[in-house]
Design a protein around this motif. Structure first.
Motif, PDB file in Angstrom:
ATOM      1  N   UNK A 166      -4.674  58.322  66.304  1.00  0.00           N
ATOM      2  CA  UNK A 166      -4.718  57.105  67.113  1.00  0.00           C
ATOM      3  C   UNK A 166      -5.960  57.079  67.999  1.00  0.00           C
ATOM      4  N   UNK A 167      -6.337  58.237  68.533  1.00  0.00           N
ATOM      5  CA  UNK A 167      -7.547  58.309  69.353  1.00  0.00           C
ATOM      6  C   UNK A 167      -8.778  57.979  68.523  1.00  0.00           C
ATOM      7  N   UNK A 168      -8.798  58.470  67.295  1.00  0.00           N
ATOM      8  CA  UNK A 168      -9.931  58.167  66.408  1.00  0.00           C
ATOM      9  C   UNK A 168      -9.975  56.680  66.060  1.00  0.00           C
ATOM     10  N   UNK A 169      -8.819  56.079  65.822  1.00  0.00           N
ATOM     11  CA  UNK A 169      -8.764  54.674  65.424  1.00  0.00           C
ATOM     12  C   UNK A 169      -9.016  53.712  66.584  1.00  0.00           C
ATOM     13  N   UNK A 170      -8.418  53.972  67.732  1.00  0.00           N
ATOM     14  CA  UNK A 170      -8.448  53.017  68.836  1.00  0.00           C
ATOM     15  C   UNK A 170      -9.214  53.495  70.062  1.00  0.00           C
ATOM     16  N   UNK A 171      -9.595  54.749  70.100  1.00  0.00           N
ATOM     17  CA  UNK A 171     -10.274  55.308  71.269  1.00  0.00           C
ATOM     18  C   UNK A 171      -9.307  56.126  72.098  1.00  0.00           C
TER      19      UNK A 171
ATOM     20  N   UNK B 223      -5.284  54.100  72.864  1.00  0.00           N
ATOM     21  CA  UNK B 223      -4.159  54.289  71.940  1.00  0.00           C
ATOM     22  C   UNK B 223      -2.792  54.133  72.607  1.00  0.00           C
ATOM     23  N   UNK B 224      -2.598  54.533  73.889  1.00  0.00           N
ATOM     24  CA  UNK B 224      -1.262  54.311  74.481  1.00  0.00           C
ATOM     25  C   UNK B 224      -0.896  52.817  74.541  1.00  0.00           C
ATOM     26  N   UNK B 225      -1.904  51.985  74.764  1.00  0.00           N
ATOM     27  CA  UNK B 225      -1.659  50.548  74.802  1.00  0.00           C
ATOM     28  C   UNK B 225      -1.229  50.037  73.421  1.00  0.00           C
ATOM     29  N   UNK B 226      -1.846  50.570  72.371  1.00  0.00           N
ATOM     30  CA  UNK B 226      -1.483  50.163  71.006  1.00  0.00           C
ATOM     31  C   UNK B 226      -0.045  50.575  70.679  1.00  0.00           C
ATOM     32  N   UNK B 227       0.370  51.730  71.179  1.00  0.00           N
ATOM     33  CA  UNK B 227       1.750  52.187  70.966  1.00  0.00           C
ATOM     34  C   UNK B 227       2.723  51.242  71.663  1.00  0.00           C
ATOM     35  N   UNK B 228       2.422  50.916  72.908  1.00  0.00           N
ATOM     36  CA  UNK B 228       3.352  50.070  73.669  1.00  0.00           C
ATOM     37  C   UNK B 228       3.411  48.646  73.121  1.00  0.00           C
ATOM     38  N   UNK B 229       2.378  48.214  72.410  1.00  0.00           N
ATOM     39  CA  UNK B 229       2.345  46.857  71.885  1.00  0.00           C
ATOM     40  C   UNK B 229       2.722  46.794  70.402  1.00  0.00           C
ATOM     41  N   UNK B 230       3.192  47.903  69.837  1.00  0.00           N
ATOM     42  CA  UNK B 230       3.559  47.920  68.417  1.00  0.00           C
ATOM     43  C   UNK B 230       4.693  46.926  68.165  1.00  0.00           C
TER      44      UNK B 230
END
Length: 193
Positions: free
Chosen positions: A68-73, A77-84
């Motif tokens: 996730x860090x590689x994909x989103x920075x 990545x924590x924001x991407x998890x919370x918005x899944x």
């Protein structure tokens, strides 16, 4: 059956739940790890080593966060998890999971034994360090105890010295007056009798 039990287990977990736990269910055992607000859950046979199950979960967690860090920075990545929004939004991570499942499927394999030994060696070194710190604290406490005993002995000496100095100060202050009074009484006694 295990799927519904797993869902029920996930529903009971919250922010105050234990970060790492095993829950036995019949002949199987659920192991979960909560890290960075994400729950990693696996199901294994009851006889599967718990330490190895948690090593598996830690590797899955580390790999997931790394991808996730590689994909989103590293910060986003924590924001991407919370918005899944979709249940399988991170399905591309399945390849990594399948690779790890193959690595961990046989608890008696050489690589798993090496991982367990490495983990145990890490734990052993941490325990040695903790024991050494406790022993150092014990030595420091012994040193502090000896110092306090020495301070008590020295304070008794100073107390005695202070009493002597106080007595000498009284003699210096009232001694001459007392000597004159005694001399006058002696003279009066001599003259009167």
């Amino acid at each position: 059956m295990f799927k519904s039990q797993g869902k029920n287990l996930l529903k009971t977990l919250n922010a105050r739940s234990v970060a790492k736990c095993s829950v036995e269910s019949g002949s199987c055992c659920f192991h979960y790890l909560i890290q960075d607000g994400i729950v990693y859950l696996t199901l294994s046979e009851r006889s599967y080593p718990k330490r190895l199950a948690f090593l598996y979960l830690h590797e899955i967690a580390d790999g997931f966060v790394e991808e996730l860090s590689n994909d989103y920075g590293p910060d986003k990545w924590p924001e991407k998890i919370s918005m899944a929004a979709r249940p399988y939004q991170f399905i591309k991570f399945d390849k990594f999971i399948q690779k790890k499942v193959k690595e961990f499927v046989d608890p008696s394999s050489r690589s798993n034994a090496t991982k367990l030994n490495s983990d145990l060696a890490d734990i052993q070194s941490i325990m040695k360090k903790n024991i050494q710190e406790v022993l150092n604290r014990g030595e420091k406490l012994d040193h502090v105890s000896n110092m306090s005993s020495n301070l008590v002995a020295e304070s008794k000496k100073f107390k005695w010295g202070a009493k002597q100095l106080s007595f000498q100060a009284l003699l210096n202050q009232y001694g001459p007056v007392a000597a004159i009074v005694v001399f006058l009484l002696f003279v009066l006694y001599w003259k009167l009798f």
